[in-house]
Design a protein around this motif. Structure first.
Motif, PDB file in Angstrom:
ATOM      1  N   SER A   1     -19.571  21.973   1.840  1.00 40.41           N
ATOM      2  CA  SER A   1     -18.182  21.804   1.411  1.00 40.41           C
ATOM      3  C   SER A   1     -17.615  20.432   1.746  1.00 40.41           C
ATOM      4  O   SER A   1     -16.440  20.167   1.494  1.00 40.41           O
ATOM      5  N   ALA A   2     -18.427  19.543   2.309  1.00 37.40           N
ATOM      6  CA  ALA A   2     -17.937  18.229   2.737  1.00 37.40           C
ATOM      7  C   ALA A   2     -17.724  17.296   1.544  1.00 37.40           C
ATOM      8  O   ALA A   2     -18.492  17.295   0.586  1.00 37.40           O
ATOM      9  N   ARG A   3     -16.663  16.493   1.627  1.00 36.13           N
ATOM     10  CA  ARG A   3     -16.371  15.440   0.661  1.00 36.13           C
ATOM     11  C   ARG A   3     -15.943  14.199   1.444  1.00 36.13           C
ATOM     12  O   ARG A   3     -15.258  14.312   2.449  1.00 36.13           O
ATOM     13  N   VAL A   4     -16.334  13.030   0.970  1.00 39.16           N
ATOM     14  CA  VAL A   4     -15.902  11.803   1.630  1.00 39.16           C
ATOM     15  C   VAL A   4     -15.158  10.930   0.626  1.00 39.16           C
ATOM     16  O   VAL A   4     -15.551  10.804  -0.534  1.00 39.16           O
ATOM     17  N   ARG A   5     -14.059  10.370   1.086  1.00 36.81           N
ATOM     18  CA  ARG A   5     -13.306   9.365   0.331  1.00 36.81           C
ATOM     19  C   ARG A   5     -13.162   8.138   1.228  1.00 36.81           C
ATOM     20  O   ARG A   5     -13.026   8.267   2.450  1.00 36.81           O
ATOM     21  N   ALA A   6     -13.146   6.959   0.608  1.00 41.96           N
ATOM     22  CA  ALA A   6     -13.060   5.733   1.395  1.00 41.96           C
ATOM     23  C   ALA A   6     -12.292   4.670   0.633  1.00 41.96           C
ATOM     24  O   ALA A   6     -12.230   4.686  -0.609  1.00 41.96           O
ATOM     25  N   ALA A   7     -11.704   3.741   1.389  1.00 43.60           N
ATOM     26  CA  ALA A   7     -10.937   2.648   0.789  1.00 43.60           C
ATOM     27  C   ALA A   7     -11.020   1.423   1.682  1.00 43.60           C
ATOM     28  O   ALA A   7     -11.263   1.523   2.888  1.00 43.60           O
ATOM     29  N   GLU A   8     -10.808   0.262   1.071  1.00 50.16           N
ATOM     30  CA  GLU A   8     -10.789  -1.019   1.783  1.00 50.16           C
ATOM     31  C   GLU A   8      -9.406  -1.646   1.646  1.00 50.16           C
ATOM     32  O   GLU A   8      -8.824  -1.634   0.550  1.00 50.16           O
ATOM     33  N   ARG A   9      -8.890  -2.196   2.738  1.00 51.77           N
ATOM     34  CA  ARG A   9      -7.613  -2.912   2.655  1.00 51.77           C
ATOM     35  C   ARG A   9      -7.855  -4.275   2.041  1.00 51.77           C
ATOM     36  O   ARG A   9      -8.698  -5.048   2.509  1.00 51.77           O
ATOM     37  N   ILE A  10      -7.126  -4.580   0.956  1.00 49.61           N
ATOM     38  CA  ILE A  10      -7.313  -5.867   0.261  1.00 49.61           C
ATOM     39  C   ILE A  10      -6.162  -6.837   0.532  1.00 49.61           C
ATOM     40  O   ILE A  10      -6.295  -8.029   0.293  1.00 49.61           O
ATOM     41  N   ARG A  11      -5.038  -6.340   1.012  1.00 53.86           N
ATOM     42  CA  ARG A  11      -3.950  -7.212   1.431  1.00 53.86           C
ATOM     43  C   ARG A  11      -2.986  -6.426   2.302  1.00 53.86           C
ATOM     44  O   ARG A  11      -3.001  -5.184   2.305  1.00 53.86           O
ATOM     45  N   ARG A  12      -2.173  -7.144   3.015  1.00 52.07           N
ATOM     46  CA  ARG A  12      -1.116  -6.513   3.811  1.00 52.07           C
ATOM     47  C   ARG A  12       0.044  -6.126   2.892  1.00 52.07           C
ATOM     48  O   ARG A  12       0.325  -6.799   1.890  1.00 52.07           O
ATOM     49  N   ALA A  13       0.715  -5.040   3.247  1.00 52.94           N
ATOM     50  CA  ALA A  13       1.921  -4.666   2.516  1.00 52.94           C
ATOM     51  C   ALA A  13       2.997  -5.717   2.761  1.00 52.94           C
ATOM     52  O   ALA A  13       3.064  -6.329   3.830  1.00 52.94           O
ATOM     53  N   ALA A  14       3.821  -5.933   1.736  1.00 49.85           N
ATOM     54  CA  ALA A  14       4.886  -6.952   1.854  1.00 49.85           C
ATOM     55  C   ALA A  14       5.919  -6.525   2.888  1.00 49.85           C
ATOM     56  O   ALA A  14       6.193  -5.364   3.049  1.00 49.85           O
TER      57      ALA A  14
END
Length: 330
Positions: A317-330
């Protein structure tokens, strides 16, 4: 962490521990962990399986491991020490929504990687006395932090039928929530619930016979719901994810392993919001400061391979999601 299925044969988690999606997680977080002095936060340290693999692969990596469970912290510390990584590791007694306070105390301004491996850990599930499993009779506890004030027995014995029905319906996605809640409130008048075995049998009896034949043990959803309620798992996740993303350096990566749709929905919505361009429709170019702050690294929630599930049923039942930070929020 793990799903809610018991380990075959009740194996000792100190000798048998197979982290789910290990290869994919190390692949996703590897680029962010490869620089000298990079900091990985394992927000759900458990038995440290994923973190150990990343520490071994990246000699310049440092680890901050959080866990509310003293048994997990002790076992993880032993494993990390045995692996010769103790001088690169800080283990902290904390729930993962305390991440900003932990990093502030440690003087860590930003981190390069964050991992969440949600659900109940192998250590907790494989020790019947913790009361997480319906597979063995044990005290009705389910606290990830054994010093926390509320147990599953408290929930079962004090919540109204309506409150219990809500917990089972929302957190367990149990379609017979009202029937089970009514059976619990009726039976606790005769004798309060103190053991997992009695509760599991009551749930089995409350569910229509035709519905018991599929979907695993009839008490699986009820036990999941009670565990989430006792430990405020979804509330903690909703607070922790934005904090973890805020702590990521540009180029930093976050990976989250979930085990049911409620967790996965929160992760999906949080990451999608960060990856969205908030420029008003109709403008010819994105406005500065309104573009995405994240780049999604997975196509939806990626599942374990058939080979992995065959070797480790807890990965089903495992799922993986991932993301990379591309810039800082304003």
């Amino acid at each position: 962490m793990s799903s809610t299925e018991p380990a075959p044969g009740g194996r000792d988690p100190s000798t048998v521990h197979v982290p789910v999606l290990l290869e994919r997680v190390t692949e996703l977080l590897g680029p962010a962990c490869s620089t000298e002095g990079a900091v990985l936060v394992d927000a759900t340290l458990g038995l440290a399986g994923h973190s150990l693999a990343l520490l071994r692969a990246h000699p310049g990596l440092r680890l901050v491991g959080l866990d509310r469970d003293p048994d997990a912290r002790a076992e993880a510390t032993r494993r990390l020490t045995d692996a010769g990584a103790a001088d690169r590791v800080t283990v902290v007694p904390a729930v993962f929504d305390e991440l900003p306070e932990v990093l502030d105390r440690l003087g860590v301004a930003e981190v390069q990687a964050v991992l969440f491996d949600l659900g109940v850990s192998s250590l907790q599930l494989d020790r019947p006395d913790r009361g997480f499993s319906y597979a063995a009779d044990a005290p009705l506890d389910m606290r990830m932090d054994p010093s926390a004030p509320r147990t599953a027995a408290d929930v079962v014995n004090t919540y109204s039928a309506g409150e219990l029905s809500r917990v089972l319906r929302v957190y367990g996605e149990e379609r017979f929530a009202a029937r089970i809640a009514q059976a619990i409130t009726r039976e606790r008048e005769r004798e309060p619930f103190t053991r997992t075995g009695r509760l599991a049998e009551l749930v089995r009896a409350a569910i229509p016979a035709a519905s018991r034949r599929t979907g695993g043990h009839p008490a699986k959803r009820t036990f999941q719901a009670l565990r989430i309620e006792v430990n405020d798992e979804l509330g903690v996740l909703e607070r922790a994810l934005p904090a973890a993303l805020d702590a990521l350096a540009v180029g930093g990566r976050l990976a989250v392993i979930t085990f049911h749709s409620l967790e996965d929905r929160i992760v999906k919505q949080t990451l999608a919001a960060g990856a969205a361009d908030r420029t008003p429709p109709g403008l010819p170019v994105p406005l500065p400061g309104l573009g995405p702050t994240l780049r999604l690294l997975t196509r939806g929630g990626e599942a374990a391979s058939e080979t992995e599930v065959a070797a480790n049923p807890r990965a089903a039942s495992a799922r993986v999601r991932a993301a990379e930070r591309i810039r800082r929020a304003a």
